[in-house]
Design a protein around this motif. Sequence first.
Motif, PDB file in Angstrom:
ATOM      1  N   ASP A  60       0.832  -1.207   0.000  1.00 54.28           N
ATOM      2  CA  ASP A  60       0.000   0.000   0.000  1.00 54.28           C
ATOM      3  C   ASP A  60       0.867   1.258   0.000  1.00 54.28           C
ATOM      4  O   ASP A  60       0.580   2.234  -0.721  1.00 54.28           O
ATOM      5  N   LEU A  61       1.936   1.241   0.800  1.00 52.56           N
ATOM      6  CA  LEU A  61       2.810   2.407   0.874  1.00 52.56           C
ATOM      7  C   LEU A  61       3.599   2.600  -0.420  1.00 52.56           C
ATOM      8  O   LEU A  61       3.882   3.743  -0.815  1.00 52.56           O
ATOM      9  N   GLU A  62       3.954   1.502  -1.074  1.00 56.30           N
ATOM     10  CA  GLU A  62       4.646   1.627  -2.368  1.00 56.30           C
ATOM     11  C   GLU A  62       3.729   2.278  -3.399  1.00 56.30           C
ATOM     12  O   GLU A  62       4.189   3.112  -4.213  1.00 56.30           O
ATOM     13  N   ARG A  63       2.453   1.926  -3.379  1.00 54.90           N
ATOM     14  CA  ARG A  63       1.506   2.581  -4.295  1.00 54.90           C
ATOM     15  C   ARG A  63       1.340   4.051  -3.933  1.00 54.90           C
ATOM     16  O   ARG A  63       1.284   4.916  -4.816  1.00 54.90           O
ATOM     17  N   ALA A  64       1.274   4.315  -2.618  1.00 50.09           N
ATOM     18  CA  ALA A  64       1.166   5.707  -2.183  1.00 50.09           C
ATOM     19  C   ALA A  64       2.414   6.493  -2.565  1.00 50.09           C
ATOM     20  O   ALA A  64       2.332   7.677  -2.957  1.00 50.09           O
ATOM     21  N   MET A  65       3.570   5.835  -2.465  1.00 51.50           N
ATOM     22  CA  MET A  65       4.827   6.496  -2.825  1.00 51.50           C
ATOM     23  C   MET A  65       4.860   6.800  -4.322  1.00 51.50           C
ATOM     24  O   MET A  65       5.274   7.899  -4.739  1.00 51.50           O
ATOM     25  N   ALA A  66       4.427   5.849  -5.108  1.00 49.95           N
ATOM     26  CA  ALA A  66       4.401   6.053  -6.558  1.00 49.95           C
ATOM     27  C   ALA A  66       3.466   7.203  -6.920  1.00 49.95           C
ATOM     28  O   ALA A  66       3.783   8.046  -7.787  1.00 49.95           O
ATOM     29  N   LYS A  67       2.318   7.271  -6.255  1.00 53.52           N
ATOM     30  CA  LYS A  67       1.370   8.361  -6.524  1.00 53.52           C
ATOM     31  C   LYS A  67       1.961   9.703  -6.101  1.00 53.52           C
ATOM     32  O   LYS A  67       1.825  10.716  -6.804  1.00 53.52           O
ATOM     33  N   ALA A  68       2.622   9.703  -4.914  1.00 49.65           N
ATOM     34  CA  ALA A  68       3.223  10.957  -4.433  1.00 49.65           C
ATOM     35  C   ALA A  68       4.303  11.432  -5.399  1.00 49.65           C
ATOM     36  O   ALA A  68       4.402  12.638  -5.698  1.00 49.65           O
TER      37      ALA A  68
END
Length: 247
Positions: A60-68
């Motif tokens: 989930d955090l990797e997806r959030a990081m990619a979005k950020a």
Amino acid sequence: MNAEPAVQLRLLDLQALDARLDQIEHRRRTLPQLARIAELEARYAGVRDRVVAGETEVSDLERAMAKAETDVEQVRQRAAKDQELLLSGRVGSAKELENLQREVESLSRRQSDLEDAELEVMEKLEDARSALATVTAERDGITAEIDRLKAERDAAWAEGDRDKEWVGSERTKVLLDIPADLLALYDKLRADHNGVGAAALHQRRCEGCRMELTPTDIGRIREAAPDEVLRCEECRRILVRTPESGL
């Protein structure tokens, strides 16, 4: 019931072999590795769930990081274009120039906010990855320990099976010397008395219940015919006379 003294002595051989078989089965059921394996398997289930939760959090955090990162890059590109336009001299009116300047400033603040959010996500991701690595190592360590203990268990069981096979073959030989009626009585008593159906009379003591016989019982045994199958008055097991009976 009557049986030759030599046949009665064979009952003691049979009892010794049956006791050995019981010991083998007891060791099989009570190996210390079994309790430790059960403990580790229960612990493994909890650690496995933590690994799954950790993997989910990291994902989930990797997806959030990619979005950020995408959001920051989009704002950065938009700001760069506006800045280029601002410096190009292509903007004619003062009003348009003022609006463009305000947009560049707004994008700069927006980029700063997004970069702060990106940094926060990055820190959370690093912490989550570190926690996942720790719990994964714990899971792998438990798995390795379970595998080691199971190998020890299987080796002990294999050794027990070999002992059981040998004792079983010896037991088969002894059974050939014992009449069916005496064997039936022995089996019944063994089932009723914790695996001991026949016991030696040793120094006037029943080896089955460990009780010393009374003078009256000793007298009765002395008077009994050598082939009479005797029973302990206390525990009712078959009582076998031997040269060490002390009669």
